[in-house]
Each structure stands twice: as structure tokens, then as C-alpha cells.
Design an enzyme around this catalytic site. Structure first.
Site, PDB file in Angstrom:
ATOM      1  N   LYS C  79      25.912 -23.982   6.305  1.00  0.00           N
ATOM      2  CA  LYS C  79      24.665 -23.532   6.939  1.00  0.00           C
ATOM      3  C   LYS C  79      24.828 -23.589   8.454  1.00  0.00           C
ATOM      4  CE  LYS C  79      19.635 -24.436   6.710  1.00  0.00           C
ATOM      5  NZ  LYS C  79      18.586 -25.326   6.157  1.00  0.00           N
ATOM      6  N   SER C 154      14.801 -23.002   3.735  1.00  0.00           N
ATOM      7  CA  SER C 154      15.455 -22.329   4.837  1.00  0.00           C
ATOM      8  C   SER C 154      16.948 -22.062   4.617  1.00  0.00           C
ATOM      9  CB  SER C 154      15.296 -23.160   6.107  1.00  0.00           C
ATOM     10  OG  SER C 154      16.011 -24.381   5.983  1.00  0.00           O
ATOM     11  N   SER C 178      14.260 -27.240   1.617  1.00  0.00           N
ATOM     12  CA  SER C 178      15.138 -26.158   2.082  1.00  0.00           C
ATOM     13  C   SER C 178      16.453 -26.004   1.332  1.00  0.00           C
ATOM     14  CB  SER C 178      15.436 -26.317   3.573  1.00  0.00           C
ATOM     15  OG  SER C 178      14.340 -25.886   4.327  1.00  0.00           O
TER      16      SER C 178
END
Lengths: 95, 483, 485
Positions: C79, C154, C178
Site C-alpha cells: 500500500k 482505503s 481499511s
């Protein structure tokens, strides 16, 4: 509404955000909605409840006073938008 | 002084701790390096980095707290103080809000009229220092850009907040000097004001004498010289009184001290309401200071200036004032004691230290650590005086030579031929000659003008280049002149 | 089956048996990316050149007869809020569009030590603020199961990358769901470990007291393997737990007979889709068949968690994101007279709407006069939420609930911020309590979209979670279903 345009302006300045007139209206509205929802918390009596800042009860975490290598100055300044004389350059501080 | 008004002063003293590394990362804590050389991802606040607390910094603030008679809080935590400035890389300063390490302390100060006074300390908390801005051009206002050096970011800093007990410039300076002295004693900081390792925010307000409430205060930030603070404390209350007397109002705010003009001027930046939005620092965990830890630190504390001063007066019999001056500086006091160990006349030692020694240190502007001779040399010099090998007058010469060259007094006396003449027959010979050379003075003396006795002493000393034993000269001259 | 469709433990076996090379695996991944990335848009940055070099190194080790680690030669996506030395780390924000960190996050260091292969940095909601990856400052990621729908957020890029075969494993971060919510939406496994189990050093902070890094994978075994290598104490993170880390793969294949499962009724309320409830209940029954016992339980403060979270997280974020000021790195607005104007213009240009909204909200909640009413109140409620869990775990080994109220929604469907926030109601309480929770697929809805099952454990109860999850996985076929792209 909990938050009016003036409050948005004040908070935006504290947070160093430039907000347009339209955004002021929008933020006032949206933030008020969210805070209205947060009113729900007042249903709970928390008088005698201690606040939780950390999920785990960890304490006394230290490092020894021992020197570690610093970063090369080239790397320190590599991402700087502006630099001069080995330092970060910023615009005039007092307007 | 301030007709009908009383001034109240609050001091927030910032002191950099003398740890090897910064408070939250392993970068060197060192003054004077090339810009941005002592920086790393952590102190630069790069995205994703986290602080880890330097244990030594905690030890040092606890040490300071104990030396300043504070309560040490068992449970302490850190908080974020949020504000934007170019010298603050995370845009928040890790500090302590409601649970500082130390609270409720005090120091005793002595004033010129020999009265003692207790100044309260509200709290001492631990925080990180910010970086340094360098302004191109004439100064902060006129330059169109600034350069930022983050070497200083993360230097461990303690902030010592005083109670509103201070009401005069003299008290303020005595308090500052006492704090400096104690912190130097315990070795947590060099308190070098010229390098910014000790600096103070000074709050000043005035109120009609006898009033229960404090007046509106103004603040002078980052003051780094005693002289400037003293001058500002003499100027600012008068300015405030003038404003009040003319029906005006004091505006709470930050001022700067213009040393050249000798006055305070309001900061030019737009005054805005500070709202630091303190909240508990989630990246650091609480610190539990166990009693055992405190005890260990307490045991490691050296004898502090007040205790030392008392001991010097009571056990060594030197005057209160001398004891205060000598103990104010740990190095000075250590030097004094080292001499006392070698020589038993503490009063004589303190005289030398308070007199010629301090004068020379001042003149040459050097520190005790830089002094060339050893405490034992001073003791030896005093011994030479006791034995009559040198006179007190010659001792002055020997001392200056010791100070200049670091040679031991025996060598100096030997090399310069400064040995006192105490041999009776030798002195009689010299005195006979002096009398023979000054017949008219002899007549004056014998005619009743006893004042010329001093003249004969002088002539004898001159003839011996000061080496004659004064007591003996006195005695022999008297005998010979009386005939 | 193509190589990109396999799991890490399958690929490891093939590497060790010299059936494939790390280069072949890596090339398979980049070929897949070539084919589908234009539709999925899972990545912000790809690091193919370095990845192939790294693969060759692993192949050399194998050729030399050296032993390799379970994650060696395995293509993993990161990420874009984890600091990678020399590789852009943007948090999907324009304010960091050009930022190349000079250091690696601790998790990255650990993976590098394992000879992993970094495929690239994945897309996300800007600074991890969002539940759909629509808040990215660069592009919107699509759900591989239905490109018109969101992958969740997210960590949408990391979830989509694994679901689409663009990575074997990926790392995400979870502040209020997330990892778990996008795992549920994309039909993969996602674990949010106990707060403090995985170092946060190098994870760009959103809400420091809630953030935690965790893995996405295709099955539970890979999840356990990944956790083995990212968990552990870190001297650079003061909030990291100083305790022995077990071998998480050891808890797999263990009988769950007699295990006690709590089913919190508050997680099955009116806001939850019937199809989701049905699938989760079916899973609970399945576990009962396998010998576990279940009981309904009440966590009475669940309904307050969302409000508390949306005060605490923005407050911390407002402070964490203040450093993006145009002075040391990232964007600086060109048109500014003076420092204050430079700050304001830079932050105006660099931050997206959701980020600004949360900074505003957080600044307000911390500001003078409101701190007690909002921030402190929320922290007290956090205590109550935590106590609910403490009590439940005195009795139960794990708790089971849906991960999300619904399956993936259409891109652009949730315009109102508050409506978007409500999609996190099942995941947020877990972050407030700091406990671990895993999401795994437990069925498809009538639209053919994956449904997520959430298994929660007590602090450091990852082993029990994995044990239950593995038992369920082995007894069902849901994990074998892949997005048909």
C-alpha cells in the site's frame, strides 16, 4: 447547524487550509451533520469513565542515550522544494 | 521604585539537556555543527516516523526536579502542542500538558541586603526543541526568504515555570542565577546562554500596590542574557504604568526587547489567538517513575549550592557572602575545596579566590577549567607565606605568574629570586645603608616627625625589591631610627 | 492454472522443487498486470525492473542450493502509505506526488530480509481516509468482480491487486476497517492484527492510536505466513508490543471442537443486508457442524463506536497531517506571498476534499472549548467499547459478524460523507478496542459479489482467529472462487 461559516473560517485558519466560499458553505453543512451524529455520545453517562488514549497498557518504553548515524545531508535535502546553503528555503515569514 | 504599583514577573526558563543524543532519535545533540548534519527521518518528521524517548532525558529532568525541590509525578505522559512554523517539522511539538514530570518546587534566593526569599516553581516539563531559522538580509521582517536548519530539532528541553513570586529585577536575576547554578551543579546542562542552552520567556505585569489581582501581562520571548532581562525588567513596568496612568490599557501580547534602543517593542506579526489543541501523544506511552528510580537519582545528586554555602560558613568559617559567591559556581567551589584540602586557612583561601583569582579570570575571560595552575599550587603559595618565605606583597606577584604560566610557586620564587629576606644581619646591613643615604630624613624623624617612618619602610623595600620581611624591617628600623 | 492464480505456499513449494523460477512467477504477475491493470487500476507505482532483479537473486540462491524463506521470490504489493526507500510513497495524495523517502518502513525491512519481491505501490483513499478508494488523488480503483463497483477502501488497491491476480499477497493498513472492508468487497482474506503486533514505523500515520498494518491473501495459510514475517517487536515503535511472536502456521489444521463463538447481535441489525446476514449465519452453522459452540451476545456500546471513531480519528489525523506544509518535501504551491499563504495554498492544492473535511473536523474537535465535549468524550466512549469486548472475551474464543453491512456498491453511489462512514459500522469498534479481526469470503450475493465474514479475537488472539478461519476455509470452497476478469 452546529457550525457556521465563521467557525469554518476560524478552524480553516488554525489548520492552515484555504477554503473557497462554496467550500465554507459545504463544510459548515457536512461538519454539522457529522457533529449532530456525534450527539449520540451524550446519551451515555461517562462521568466516571477514564478516557482511553492507547489500546494497550504499555508504559516506560525508552531508548538508550546512544548515537546513531544521521542521514547524509544530500538525502535530507533531496525532497526539498527549495534549498540553499545546505538548508531548507522558505518564503518570507512575516507578511 | 514604582510609585504606587507593584510588578509581578513570571519566568519560563528553557534549558537544553546535555544528553549525547536527541530526545526522540539517535542524532547527536551537539551545538555548532554544519546545518542539517545532525538530522534523520525521525527528527525531520518524515512521514511514517515515530519517536522513542531517550531514557537519559527522563533521568535528567527528574534530577533537575529533585534539585529544585519538586514533587516527582509517578505518572507522566506526553502531549502534542499543535502549531505551524517553519522551524517545527511535524507542525506539533511533543511536550507535556497536564501531567509533567515535576511539580510544586522552589529555590531560595539571597538578595543584596542579605535577606533570603523563597521563589516557587509551578512545574517542570520535558519537551523537544525546534529548529533554527536563518534570515537572509537585515532580519526577519525585511528578508524575502529564510533558511531552515533542523540540527537543533529534538534537543531535549526542560521548561521551568515559576510562581508569581518575583517582584523586582534583582529578584528575577537572583532566581535565574540560582537556577543556572543548580542545574550546572547537577550536570544536566551547561546553561550556556550565548549558545541558547538556557533562555527565558519573561512575563511582566503591574498592579496597584496591595491589589489582589495581577495586571494584564506582556511577554518577552527567548531572552538569552541576564543583562537584557534586567534592563527589560526595569523598562517594561514603567512603560506599563505610564500607559495605565494616562488612562490606557495594557494589551496582552508578545514584545521583543530592543537592546540598542533600550526598550520593548510589540512584535510585528499579526497577533492571533493561540489554540494549541493539546491532546495525548498517541505515539508515546506513559512514563511511570517508580520511587526506586527516584531514590537512585536522588542518591546520585551532588551537594547543592545552598548546602555547600551553609557548610562553608559553619565548618570553614568563611563569611556568608564569600560562601555564596564561591558556591554559586560549582567549578569555583570545587577548586576552593581542593585548596582547602591542602591548606587549613579557609579564610585566606577564600580571600584569594574572591580577590585576585576572580579578577584575573574576569580579565582574561577564561573558565576555571582553563586555569593553568593546580589547587595544590595555591596551597603551596600560602604555605610559603606562612613560612615567611614570601611576603603577601610578593605573593601577589607569584600568583600572577602562576596564573600566567602555570608554574608552581617554588619554581617562581626560585627563578625570580623572590625569596623573602628574613636574615637579621642582612637586613641590618641594608637598613644601615638606607639610613646613611637619607640623613636629612633621619633628622626629621629624630626631630619628632614620626611620619617619615613610612618613607624609610618604602626605601628599604625598594632596596630589597620588596623581598624584605616587613615585620622584621619594621622592628629593625624602629630600633635604628630611635638610635 | 496460471502462476499468478496460485498462493504463496503453493509457489514456494514449486520454487523449492525447482518447478518454476522466481523470474517466471514475477513475469506472470507483470503479464497479468499488463492485461488487467488498465481496468482495475490497483497500482500507483510499479517497480518491475527492481522486481526482476530481485527475482534473479532468489533464483541464484536456489540454484546455489541455499535455503529460501517462505516469502522469497513471492510478488507482494505494498500500500502506498508505507515508506519505501527510493520508491515514491504518495499516500495517493497530490501533496506527496513526488516524495521519495530516504528510509524503509520496518515491515519493508522485514520483507526485504525475506527476499520478497515488491511488485509496486498500490492505490488507496488519500491518506487512508475513505471506504471506496474513490478518494485517491490519482485514479479510482475498480472491483475486479465488477468493474463498475468499488473495491472498498482505503486499501482498495491492495485488495484488488490480490483479487485480480496482480500480486500474490499484499500489505494494507487498517484504521477503521481499511483492510477488512476491501477484503470483503474483493473476496480475499484480510487481517487487521492486534494494535502493537506489527510495527507502525514507516506507516504514514492517519490515526496513530488506531492504525495497524496487515496482509491480504488468497487463503488463510498465506495470511498466517505473511503475519509470521511482519509481526514482532520493533524498538523504533514505542507502541509496539514486546512479546514473543508464535508461528502462526502452527495454529492451522487444528480441531475447533469445543471452541466458543460469540455472535454479537448488534452486528446483525436493520442496517445489514439480509443476504449478508444469511451468509454469515450459514458460516456460523458450518462452524457448529465442525464442533464449535455458539451463543448470541450483546456488545451494548457498538452503536456509539462510529461516532467516537469519527472524532478520535480525525483529531489525530488533523495533527498527523499538519506536517504536509510544503517546507521539506512534497508539493509546494508556487503562488504564495509569505509563509502562511504558502502553507494554505499548498494544503489547498495538495489535499482532496475528504482529507480536508477530516482535518477540519479533527481541528474543531480539539480546539479550545470543544476538547472535553468531543475528543475527551469520544475517548471515554472508547473505554466503554473496549470494555464490551473485554467482557465478551472472558467467555468466548472468537466473535463472528459480517465484515460489512452490504457487498460492494457502485462507484459514485455514496456522495454524502456520513453515508460513506456508515459502511464501516462493523469494523470500527475493533480498531477502538485494538483487538485483531480477519475478514474472509463466506459466499456470494445474488449479484455474484463476495460477502465477508469477520472473525474477531481478543488482544493477541490471532492464533485462535486463524484456527477458526482455517477450519472454515477447509470445509468450504469460497476461497477458491476468483474474480473472472
Amino acid at each position: 447547524m452546529k457550525i457556521n461559516k465563521e467557525t469554518v473560517e476560524k478552524v480553516a485558519h488554525l489548520a492552515r487550509l484555504e477554503v473557497s466560499e462554496d467550500e465554507k458553505e459545504l463544510f459548515a453543512h457536512q461538519l454539522s451533520d457529522i457533529l449532530d451524529h456525534a450527539e449520540k455520545l451524550n446519551e451515555l453517562d461517562t462521568e466516571d469513565i477514564a478516557p482511553t488514549a492507547h489500546a494497550l497498557p504499555i508504559q516506560n518504553v525508552f531508548r538508550k542515550d546512544e548515537v546513531r548515524a544521521s542521514l547524509d545531508r544530500e538525502a535530507v535535502l533531496a525532497n526539498a522544494p527549495q534549498k540553499d546553503e545546505g538548508m531548507f528555503k522558505v518564503p518570507q515569514i512575516v507578511d | 521604585m514604582l510609585d504606587g504599583y507593584e510588578m509581578t514577573v513570571g519566568l519560563e526558563i528553557h534549558v537544553q539537556l546535555d544528553t549525547d543524543t536527541k530526545i526522540f532519535c539517535g542524532c547527536k545533540n551537539e551545538f555548532g555543527a554544519e546545518p542539517n548534519h545532525h538530522t534523520c527521518p525521525i527528527c525531520l518528521g518524515l512521514p511514517g516516523t515515530l519517536p522513542v524517548l531517550n531514557e537519559k532525558a527522563v533521568e535528567y529532568i527528574v534530577k533537575a526536579g529533585l534539585a529544585l525541590n519538586c514533587e516527582i509525578n509517578t505518572f507522566s505522559k506526553f502531549d502534542r502542542k499543535n502549531y505551524f512554523y517553519a522551524d517545527l517539522p511535524k507542525a506539533y511539538q511533543i511536550s507535556q500538558f497536564d501531567l509533567p514530570f515535576c511539580e510544586d518546587g522552589h529555590v531560595m534566593i539571597q538578595l543584596e541586603d542579605e535577606t533570603e526569599m523563597k521563589i516557587g516553581i509551578t512545574r517542570i516539563h520535558l519537551e523537544e526543541d525546534a529548529g533554527k531559522l536563518n534570515h537572509a538580509g537585515e532580519g526577519i521582517a525585511s528578508s524575502d526568504s529564510s533558511l531552515v536548519d533542523y540540527n537543533r530539532v529534538g534537543t531535549p528541553l526542560i521548561e521551568i515555570v515559576s510562581e508569581p513570586d518575583i517582584h523586582s529585577p534583582e529578584q528575577a536575576i537572583a532566581y535565574l542565577k540560582k537556577i543556572k547554578s543548580i542545574l550546572e551543579y547537577i550536570g544536566v546542562s551547561d546553561c550556556d546562554m550565548s549558545q541558547g542552552s538556557m533562555r527565558a520567556d519573561v512575563n511582566i505585569s503591574v498592579a496597584p500596590t496591595g491589589s489582589d489581582e495581577l495586571g494584564t501581562r506582556t511577554e518577552l520571548k527567548n531572552m538569552n542574557s541576564f543583562k537584557a532581562i534586567e534592563k527589560a525588567l526595569k523598562y517594561e513596568p514603567k512603560r506599563q504604568i505610564k500607559v495605565l496612568e494616562s488612562g490606557g490599557e495594557i494589551i496582552q501580547g508578545t514584545l521583543t526587547w530592543d537592546d540598542e534602543a533600550g526598550k520593548t517593542i510589540p512584535m510585528r506579526s499579526k497577533e492571533e489567538a493561540h489554540d494549541y489543541r493539546y491532546f495525548p501523544e498517541p505515539d508515546l506511552v506513559p512514563v511511570i517513575v517508580e520511587q526506586e528510580w527516584v531514590d537512585g537519582i536522588e542518591d546520585s545528586l551532588p551537594e547543592l549550592p545552598d548546602a555547600r554555602q551553609k557548610r562553608y560558613v559553619e565548618e570553614l568559617g568563611i563569611p556568608e557572602y564569600d560562601a555564596m559567591v564561591i558556591t554559586a559556581d560549582r567549578e569555583m567551589a570545587d577548586f576552593f575545596e581542593a585548596v582547602v584540602k591542602e591548606h587549613n586557612d579557609a579564610k585566606a583561601i577564600s580571600n584569594w579566590i574572591m580577590g585576585d583569582f576572580s579578577r584575573l579570570l574576569n580579565e582574561e575571560s577564561i573558565t576555571i577549567a582553563e586555569v593553568k595552575f593546580k589547587p595544590a599550587d595555591l596551597a603551596q603559595m600560602l604555605k610559603l607565606m606562612d613560612e615567611g618565605t614570601i611576603s603577601s606583597k610578593i605573593a601577589k606577584t607569584v600568583f600572577e605568574e602562576m596564573f600566567a604560566t602555570g608554574k608552581n610557586p617554588d619554581t617562581i620564587v626560585e627563578e625570580k629570586g623572590l625569596k623573602q629576606i628574613s636574615d637579621t644581619s642582612e637586613l641590618e646591613k641594608i637598613i644601615d645603608q638606607v639610613i646613611a643615604d637619607n640623613q636629612s630624613a633621619l633628622e626629621d624623624y629624630r626631630g619628632g616627625n614620626k611620619n617619615v617612618f613610612g618613607f624609610f619602610i618604602g626605601q628599604t623595600m625598594k632596596a630589597t625589591r620588596g623581598k624584605a620581611n616587613p615585620g622584621m624591617v619594621n622592628k629593625i628600623l624602629k630600633e635604628k631610627l630611635e638610635g | 492454472m496460471e502462476l499468478y492464480q496460485l498462493t504463496a505456499h503453493q509457489l514456494h513449494e514449486k520454487l523449492v522443487n525447482k518447478e518454476v523460477t522466481a523470474r517466471e512467477i514475477t513475469e506472470s504477475i507483470y503479464n497479468r498486470i499488463e492485461a488487467v491493470e488498465k481496468d482495475v487500476k490497483a497500482y500507483i507505482t510499479l517497480t518491475k525492473e527492481d522486481a526482476l532483479k530481485q527475482a534473479d537473486k532468489v533464483d541464484e540462491k536456489i540454484a546455489n542450493g541455499e535455503e529460501i524463506a517462505p516469502l522469497a521470490g513471492i510478488p507482494i504489493a505494498i500500500k502506498d502509505n508505507m515508506s519505501t526507500e527510493g520508491v515514491k510513497t504518495t499516500c495517493a495524495s497530490q501533496i506527496l506526488h513526488n516524495y521519495k523517502p530516504p528510509y524503509d518502513a520496518t515491515v519493508i525491512k522485514k520483507l526485504v530480509a525475506e527476499d520478497y519481491i515488491m511488485v509496486g505501490k498500490t492505490n488507496m483513499d488519500e491518506f487512508a481516509m475513505g471506504s471506496s478508494t474513490e478518494n485517491s488523488g490519482f485514479s479510482k480503483t475498480a472491483n475486479p468482480w465488477d468493474l463498475t463497483r468499488v473495491p472498498g477502501g482505503s486499501s482498495g488497491g491492495s485488495a484488488a491487486a490480490v483479487a485480480a491476480g496482480e500480486a500474490i499477497i499484499s500489505l494494507g493498513s487498517d484504521t477503521g476497517g481499511s483492510i477488512r472492508q476491501p477484503a470483503a468487497f474483493c473476496g480475499v482474506v484480510g487481517l487487521k492484527p492486534t494494535y502493537g503486533l506489527v510495527s507502525r514505523y514507516g506507516l504514514v500515520a492517519f490515526a496513530s492510536s488506531l492504525d495497524q498494518i496487515g496482509p491480504f491473501s488468497k487463503d488463510i495459510t498465506d495470511c498466517a505466513i505473511a503475519l509470521n514475517y511482519i509481526a514482532g517487536h520493533d524498538e523504533f515503535d514505542s507502541t509496539s508490543a514486546n512479546r514473543e511472536v508464535p508461528d502462526y502456521t502452527a495454529s492451522l489444521n487444528q480441531d475447533i471442537a469445543g471452541m466458543k463463538i460469540g455472535v454479537p447481535s448488534e452486528y446483525f441489525g436493520d442496517g445489514i443486508d439480509q443476504e449478508v446476514k444469511d451468509a454469515v449465519w450459514a458460516a456460523i452453522k458450518k462452524l457448529e457442524e465442525l464442533g464449535a459452540e455458539y451463543e448470541e451476545v450483546s456488545l451494548p456500546h457498538t452503536d456509539y463506536a462510529l461516532s467516537a471513531y469519527y472524532l478520535i480519528a480525525p483529531a489525530e489525523a488533523s495533527s498527523n497531517l499538519a506536517r504536509y506544509d510544503g517546507v521539506r518535501y512534497g508539493l509546494r504551491s508556487e503562488e504564495a506571498k509569505g509563509l502562511v499563504e504558502m502553507y494554505k495554498n499548498t494544503r489547498q492544492e495538495g489535499f482532496g476534499d475528504e482529507v480536508k473535511r477530516r482535518i477540519m473536523l479533527g481541528t474543531y474537535a480539539l480546539s479550545s472549548g470543544y476538547y472535553d465535549a468531543y475528543y475527551k468524550k469520544a475517548q471515554k466512549v472508547r473505554t466503554l467499547v473496549k470494555q464490551d469486548f473485554d467482557k465478551a472475551f472472558e467467555k468466548y474464543d472468537v466473535l463472528i459478524s459480517p465484515t460489512t453491512p452490504t457487498t460492494s456498491f457502485k462507484a459514485g453511489a455514496k456522495k454524502d460523507p456520513l453515508e460513506m462512514y456508515l459502511s464501516d459500522i462493523c469494523t470500527i469498534p475493533i480498531n477502538l478496542a485494538g483487538i485483531p479481526a480477519l475478514s474472509m469470503p463466506c459466499g456470494l450475493d445474488s449479484n455474484g459479489l463476495p460477502i465477508g465474514l469477520q472473525i474477531m479475537g481478543n488482544h493477541f488472539g490471532e492464533e485462535k482467529i486463524l484456527q477458526v478461519a482455517h477450519a472454515f476455509e477447509q470445509a468450504t470452497d469460497f476461497h477458491k472462487k476468483q474474480a473472472s476478469l
